[in-house]
Design a protein around this motif. Structure first.
Motif, mmCIF file in Angstrom:
data_model
loop_
_atom_site.group_PDB
_atom_site.id
_atom_site.type_symbol
_atom_site.label_atom_id
_atom_site.label_comp_id
_atom_site.label_asym_id
_atom_site.label_seq_id
_atom_site.Cartn_x
_atom_site.Cartn_y
_atom_site.Cartn_z
ATOM 1 N N GLY A 67 0.818 -1.209 0.000
ATOM 2 C CA GLY A 67 0.000 0.000 0.000
ATOM 3 C C GLY A 67 0.845 1.248 0.000
ATOM 4 N N HIS A 68 1.921 1.231 0.778
ATOM 5 C CA HIS A 68 2.831 2.379 0.788
ATOM 6 C C HIS A 68 3.461 2.588 -0.581
ATOM 7 C CE1 HIS A 68 6.783 4.350 1.422
ATOM 8 N NE2 HIS A 68 6.071 5.110 2.240
ATOM 9 N N ALA A 69 3.874 1.498 -1.212
ATOM 10 C CA ALA A 69 4.483 1.610 -2.544
ATOM 11 C C ALA A 69 3.511 2.226 -3.548
ATOM 12 C CB ALA A 69 4.950 0.232 -3.019
ATOM 13 N N ARG A 70 2.247 1.808 -3.504
ATOM 14 C CA ARG A 70 1.260 2.373 -4.434
ATOM 15 C C ARG A 70 1.101 3.874 -4.208
ATOM 16 N NH1 ARG A 70 -1.367 -2.584 -3.283
ATOM 17 N NH2 ARG A 70 -2.653 -1.598 -1.652
ATOM 18 N N ARG A 71 1.119 4.290 -2.951
ATOM 19 C CA ARG A 71 0.982 5.714 -2.631
ATOM 20 C C ARG A 71 2.152 6.511 -3.212
ATOM 21 N NH1 ARG A 71 -0.503 8.825 1.933
ATOM 22 N NH2 ARG A 71 0.285 10.948 1.663
ATOM 23 N N ILE A 72 3.360 6.030 -3.021
ATOM 24 C CA ILE A 72 4.533 6.739 -3.519
ATOM 25 C C ILE A 72 4.526 6.785 -5.040
ATOM 26 C CG2 ILE A 72 7.049 6.710 -3.642
ATOM 27 C CD1 ILE A 72 5.892 7.622 -0.949
ATOM 28 N N VAL A 73 4.250 5.665 -5.664
ATOM 29 C CA VAL A 73 4.222 5.610 -7.131
ATOM 30 C C VAL A 73 3.208 6.614 -7.680
ATOM 31 C CG1 VAL A 73 3.626 4.163 -9.107
ATOM 32 C CG2 VAL A 73 5.073 3.243 -7.276
ATOM 33 N N ALA A 74 2.071 6.721 -7.036
ATOM 34 C CA ALA A 74 1.036 7.639 -7.508
ATOM 35 C C ALA A 74 1.433 9.096 -7.337
ATOM 36 C CB ALA A 74 -0.272 7.366 -6.764
ATOM 37 N N ASP A 75 2.265 9.395 -6.327
ATOM 38 C CA ASP A 75 2.592 10.785 -6.014
ATOM 39 C C ASP A 75 3.825 11.320 -6.732
ATOM 40 O OD1 ASP A 75 0.425 10.992 -4.359
ATOM 41 O OD2 ASP A 75 1.546 10.800 -2.485
ATOM 42 N N VAL A 76 4.617 10.457 -7.322
ATOM 43 C CA VAL A 76 5.823 10.912 -8.018
ATOM 44 C C VAL A 76 5.447 11.694 -9.270
ATOM 45 C CG1 VAL A 76 7.790 10.107 -9.402
ATOM 46 C CG2 VAL A 76 7.404 9.175 -7.119
ATOM 47 N N ARG A 77 6.184 12.772 -9.495
ATOM 48 C CA ARG A 77 6.034 13.604 -10.690
ATOM 49 C C ARG A 77 7.398 13.720 -11.371
ATOM 50 N NH1 ARG A 77 1.834 12.433 -9.263
ATOM 51 N NH2 ARG A 77 -0.016 13.688 -8.760
ATOM 52 N N PRO A 78 7.441 14.096 -12.652
ATOM 53 C CA PRO A 78 8.745 14.288 -13.297
ATOM 54 C C PRO A 78 9.631 15.246 -12.498
ATOM 55 C CG PRO A 78 7.010 14.305 -14.941
ATOM 56 C CD PRO A 78 6.323 14.286 -13.602
ATOM 57 N N GLY A 79 10.855 14.815 -12.234
ATOM 58 C CA GLY A 79 11.792 15.651 -11.493
ATOM 59 C C GLY A 79 11.739 15.484 -9.995
ATOM 60 N N THR A 80 10.967 14.524 -9.497
ATOM 61 C CA THR A 80 10.845 14.304 -8.055
ATOM 62 C C THR A 80 12.173 13.861 -7.438
ATOM 63 O OG1 THR A 80 8.479 13.787 -8.024
ATOM 64 C CG2 THR A 80 9.816 12.795 -6.293
ATOM 65 N N ILE A 81 12.494 14.444 -6.292
ATOM 66 C CA ILE A 81 13.560 13.930 -5.441
ATOM 67 C C ILE A 81 12.866 13.248 -4.264
ATOM 68 C CG2 ILE A 81 15.527 14.501 -3.965
ATOM 69 C CD1 ILE A 81 16.066 16.891 -5.786
ATOM 70 N N LEU A 82 13.026 11.949 -4.173
ATOM 71 C CA LEU A 82 12.291 11.123 -3.218
ATOM 72 C C LEU A 82 13.170 10.799 -2.015
ATOM 73 C CD1 LEU A 82 9.808 9.394 -2.475
ATOM 74 C CD2 LEU A 82 10.740 7.590 -3.952
ATOM 75 N N LEU A 83 12.680 11.077 -0.817
ATOM 76 C CA LEU A 83 13.430 10.867 0.415
ATOM 77 C C LEU A 83 13.033 9.567 1.096
ATOM 78 C CD1 LEU A 83 15.175 11.653 2.879
ATOM 79 C CD2 LEU A 83 13.223 13.019 3.688
ATOM 80 N N GLY A 84 14.037 8.746 1.376
ATOM 81 C CA GLY A 84 13.876 7.559 2.201
ATOM 82 C C GLY A 84 14.987 7.510 3.233
ATOM 83 N N HIS A 85 14.982 6.494 4.079
ATOM 84 C CA HIS A 85 16.003 6.338 5.109
ATOM 85 C C HIS A 85 16.454 4.882 5.155
ATOM 86 C CE1 HIS A 85 13.750 9.945 6.354
ATOM 87 N NE2 HIS A 85 14.878 10.345 6.897
ATOM 88 N N ASP A 86 17.759 4.678 5.294
ATOM 89 C CA ASP A 86 18.263 3.308 5.380
ATOM 90 C C ASP A 86 18.687 2.935 6.796
ATOM 91 O OD1 ASP A 86 20.301 5.207 4.967
ATOM 92 O OD2 ASP A 86 21.717 3.689 4.264
ATOM 93 N N VAL A 87 18.349 3.773 7.773
ATOM 94 C CA VAL A 87 18.464 3.437 9.193
ATOM 95 C C VAL A 87 17.301 4.113 9.910
ATOM 96 C CG1 VAL A 87 20.991 3.321 9.094
ATOM 97 C CG2 VAL A 87 19.902 5.431 9.819
ATOM 98 N N GLY A 88 17.081 3.757 11.164
ATOM 99 C CA GLY A 88 16.055 4.465 11.922
ATOM 100 C C GLY A 88 15.045 3.557 12.595
ATOM 101 N N ALA A 89 13.849 4.120 12.801
ATOM 102 C CA ALA A 89 12.779 3.388 13.477
ATOM 103 C C ALA A 89 12.302 2.224 12.608
ATOM 104 C CB ALA A 89 11.615 4.328 13.767
ATOM 105 N N ARG A 90 11.793 1.172 13.260
ATOM 106 C CA ARG A 90 11.400 -0.032 12.522
ATOM 107 C C ARG A 90 10.272 0.222 11.534
ATOM 108 N NH1 ARG A 90 13.459 -4.668 13.361
ATOM 109 N NH2 ARG A 90 11.667 -5.695 12.399
ATOM 110 N N ARG A 91 9.473 1.265 11.767
ATOM 111 C CA ARG A 91 8.393 1.540 10.823
ATOM 112 C C ARG A 91 8.942 1.840 9.424
ATOM 113 N NH1 ARG A 91 8.639 7.003 10.183
ATOM 114 N NH2 ARG A 91 9.343 8.249 11.972
ATOM 115 N N ARG A 92 10.203 2.250 9.356
ATOM 116 C CA ARG A 92 10.778 2.554 8.040
ATOM 117 C C ARG A 92 10.952 1.309 7.180
ATOM 118 N NH1 ARG A 92 14.903 7.278 10.106
ATOM 119 N NH2 ARG A 92 13.370 8.971 10.002
ATOM 120 N N LEU A 93 10.876 0.145 7.797
ATOM 121 C CA LEU A 93 10.951 -1.087 7.016
ATOM 122 C C LEU A 93 9.779 -1.216 6.051
ATOM 123 C CD1 LEU A 93 12.212 -3.619 9.703
ATOM 124 C CD2 LEU A 93 13.400 -2.943 7.605
ATOM 125 N N VAL A 94 8.665 -0.529 6.344
ATOM 126 C CA VAL A 94 7.528 -0.558 5.419
ATOM 127 C C VAL A 94 7.973 -0.075 4.043
ATOM 128 C CG1 VAL A 94 5.317 0.531 4.876
ATOM 129 C CG2 VAL A 94 5.744 -0.337 7.182
#
Length: 271
Positions: free
Chosen positions: A208-235
């Motif tokens: 569900g999270h992936a579908r949300r991100i895919v739908a919100d991306v526009r040309p030229g988007t800089i997308l922020l994620g994290h490779d450490v942190g709280a366990r919720r980021r594993l989603v």
């Protein structure tokens, strides 16, 4: 109610003058008293983008701050903050390698020094940026302190990766004047983001999270994620393959942040 030239209403202005000066005069005198106090604050603190009255030593003398790229091309830059660490950085790198996706990693200098083995020989095709030495809020530091922090991180990242970072992303996206001055001194571009992973909105639902991100991306988007942190980021990280596949199905190409911002990327049409 009318506002002063500084954005305060007359009521707010008088209240602040009263707090600062007790029985300060009202009207023009009140405004002048307020301004005399306020103009003293930026010259020594985090708000100031200058250092004293001498030479500023501000690199090339100009600074770019970007949130996204103004392009109609279906390009997207995937970025990760706060690493590296054994926690999830290897998993992210494995996923990117499997799908042949380049990304930009905004590294914390102390983390890069401590966990150099996590990224050694694994960043081919990726880009590195500077995310401060220890993830302090640089916007609370003065210009000299912010520069010392970012310079220390810059040297650590260059030493560990063999590449000096040309991009800076301040923690929390906080842009105090001190951060601007430090970035200019280092001749780096400030790169923020135009879309962020929203893991807490999709607990235990990577698809569900992936579908949300895919739908919100526009040309030229800089997308922020994290490779450490709280366990919720594993989603977001568990759903990264679906994000990649979903965006490619929409015709998007993944590039590093610098490639997205390169002069040869076609701008969006105007008018």
């Amino acid at each position: 109610m009318a506002e002063s030239a500084h954005g305060w209403s007359r009521r707010d202005l008088l209240r602040r003058v009263a707090l600062l000066g007790g029985g300060a005069a009202v009207g023009a005198g009140a405004s002048q008293a307020w301004w005399r106090v306020q103009r003293r604050l930026p010259t020594v603190g985090a708000a100031s983008a200058t250092v004293g009255s001498g030479p500023q030593d501000a690199g090339s003398g100009e600074l770019a701050v970007v949130w996204s790229a103004p392009t109609a091309q279906r390009l997207v830059a995937l970025t990760f903050d706060d690493g590296p660490a054994p926690q999830w950085t290897p998993m992210v790198l494995d996923t990117l390698a499997q799908h042949r996706v380049p990304a930009t990693f905004f590294l914390v200098g102390a983390q890069a020094r401590r966990h150099a083995d996590v990224i050694r020989d694994r960043l081919t095709g990726h880009e590195v940026g500077n995310h401060s030495w220890a993830h302090r809020d640089l916007a609370r530091l003065n210009a000299a302190e912010a520069y010392d922090d970012l310079s220390r991180s810059h040297d650590a990242i260059a030493d560990v990766t063999g590449r000096p970072p040309r991009l800076i992303r301040p923690p929390y996206g906080h842009l105090g004047g001190s951060v601007l001055h430090a970035a200019a001194r280092l001749d780096c571009r400030l790169v923020l983001w135009s879309l962020q992973m929203v893991e807490r909105d999709f607990p235990d639902d990577p698809a569900g999270h992936a579908r949300r991100i895919v739908a919100d991306v526009r040309p030229g988007t800089i997308l922020l994620g994290h490779d450490v942190g709280a366990r919720r980021r594993l989603v977001a990280l568990h759903g990264l393959p679906d994000i990649i596949d979903g965006l490619r199905a929409r015709g998007y190409t993944f590039v590093t942040a610098s490639a997205l911002l390169a002069p040869d990327v076609a701008p969006a049409p105007t008018g």
